[in-house]
Design an enzyme around this catalytic site. Structure first.
Site, PDB file in Angstrom:
ATOM      1  N   TYR A  21       0.817  -1.222   0.000  1.00 20.70           N
ATOM      2  CA  TYR A  21       0.000   0.000   0.000  1.00 20.70           C
ATOM      3  C   TYR A  21       0.845   1.264   0.000  1.00 20.70           C
ATOM      4  O   TYR A  21       0.303   2.358  -0.051  1.00 20.70           O
ATOM      5  CB  TYR A  21      -0.912   0.016   1.238  1.00 20.70           C
ATOM      6  CG  TYR A  21      -0.136  -0.099   2.534  1.00 20.70           C
ATOM      7  CD1 TYR A  21       0.413   1.024   3.134  1.00 20.70           C
ATOM      8  CD2 TYR A  21       0.090  -1.335   3.121  1.00 20.70           C
ATOM      9  CE1 TYR A  21       1.161   0.925   4.293  1.00 20.70           C
ATOM     10  CE2 TYR A  21       0.828  -1.446   4.287  1.00 20.70           C
ATOM     11  CZ  TYR A  21       1.362  -0.314   4.865  1.00 20.70           C
ATOM     12  OH  TYR A  21       2.115  -0.427   6.006  1.00 20.70           O
ATOM     13  N   GLY A  22       2.168   1.137   0.033  1.00 20.58           N
ATOM     14  CA  GLY A  22       3.022   2.313   0.196  1.00 20.58           C
ATOM     15  C   GLY A  22       4.061   2.468  -0.899  1.00 20.58           C
ATOM     16  O   GLY A  22       3.733   2.472  -2.087  1.00 20.58           O
ATOM     17  N   THR A  23       5.306   2.567  -0.489  1.00 20.32           N
ATOM     18  CA  THR A  23       6.391   2.892  -1.424  1.00 20.32           C
ATOM     19  C   THR A  23       6.769   1.743  -2.348  1.00 20.32           C
ATOM     20  O   THR A  23       7.567   1.942  -3.261  1.00 20.32           O
ATOM     21  CB  THR A  23       7.651   3.352  -0.653  1.00 20.32           C
ATOM     22  OG1 THR A  23       8.148   2.267   0.122  1.00 20.32           O
ATOM     23  CG2 THR A  23       7.350   4.554   0.231  1.00 20.32           C
ATOM     24  N   LEU A  24       6.203   0.548  -2.150  1.00 20.17           N
ATOM     25  CA  LEU A  24       6.498  -0.589  -3.025  1.00 20.17           C
ATOM     26  C   LEU A  24       5.534  -0.700  -4.207  1.00 20.17           C
ATOM     27  O   LEU A  24       5.723  -1.531  -5.091  1.00 20.17           O
ATOM     28  CB  LEU A  24       6.488  -1.898  -2.221  1.00 20.17           C
ATOM     29  CG  LEU A  24       7.638  -2.053  -1.228  1.00 20.17           C
ATOM     30  CD1 LEU A  24       7.374  -3.214  -0.284  1.00 20.17           C
ATOM     31  CD2 LEU A  24       8.966  -2.243  -1.951  1.00 20.17           C
ATOM     32  N   GLU A  96      11.249  -4.492   5.248  1.00 20.77           N
ATOM     33  CA  GLU A  96      10.226  -3.871   6.094  1.00 20.77           C
ATOM     34  C   GLU A  96      10.589  -3.905   7.580  1.00 20.77           C
ATOM     35  O   GLU A  96       9.798  -3.470   8.415  1.00 20.77           O
ATOM     36  CB  GLU A  96       8.861  -4.544   5.876  1.00 20.77           C
ATOM     37  CG  GLU A  96       8.343  -4.441   4.459  1.00 20.77           C
ATOM     38  CD  GLU A  96       7.902  -3.040   4.056  1.00 20.77           C
ATOM     39  OE1 GLU A  96       8.216  -2.070   4.764  1.00 20.77           O
ATOM     40  OE2 GLU A  96       7.246  -2.919   3.017  1.00 20.77           O
TER      41      GLU A  96
END
Length: 164
Positions: A21-24, A96
């Site tokens: 849901y983020g920077t990936l 992570e």
């Protein structure tokens, strides 16, 4: 012992389903890791959102997106579903900071759009990196339903290689 239950539920064959849901996500600063086959295999399957609401915040001096593990609070968080092999899953755990910074847990993800084989509808169980180990003041930060590193929030993500 819980990990064993999680593994059997989120693995599709020899691949695990992971919701990012983020920077990936595609177009975000760390997507390069998802397509680096030296780190393992990750195949984009589609887009989804959390079935339950969670607070998605941008926090810390590096403006990192965190999904706080507080089910029922916040928004249905949008993201992407990938099938990953064991090597990529191990890389993602290390990347992570699992289990200290984020914890990999199973969450129910509603499929919004599917590109994978044999179309998927409804709800899938996916591994998600969320956190239950956060400063209490993060609960008071703004909650987002999706993350974009160059979004209107104006909080620029700081890449690891640029951190002091």
């Amino acid at each position: 012992m819980v990990t064993c239950l999680c593994l059997s539920a989120a693995f599709a064959g020899t691949m695990a389903r992971v919701f990012v849901y983020g920077t990936l996500k595609k177009g975000q600063p760390n997507y390069k890791h998802m397509i680096n086959t030296a780190k393992g295999l990750a195949k984009f399957q589609g887009r989804g959102r959390t079935v339950e609401k969670y607070p998605l915040v941008i926090a810390g001096k590096y403006n990192i997106p965190y999904m706080l593990n507080i089910p029922g609070t916040g928004h249905h968080v949008a993201g992407e579903i990938y099938s990953v092999d064991e090597q990529m899953l191990q890389f993602l755990d290390e990347f992570e900071g699992c289990p200290d910074m984020y914890q990999r847990t199973l969450m129910r993800i509603e499929v919004v759009e599917w590109e994978g084989k044999g179309g998927a509808e409804g709800v899938l169980e996916c591994f998600v990196y969320s956190t239950a180990t956060y400063p209490p003041e993060w609960v008071g930060l703004p909650y987002y339903d999706s993350y974009d590193s160059s979004g209107k929030h104006g909080l620029s993500y700081v890449l690891r290689e640029s951190r002091e």
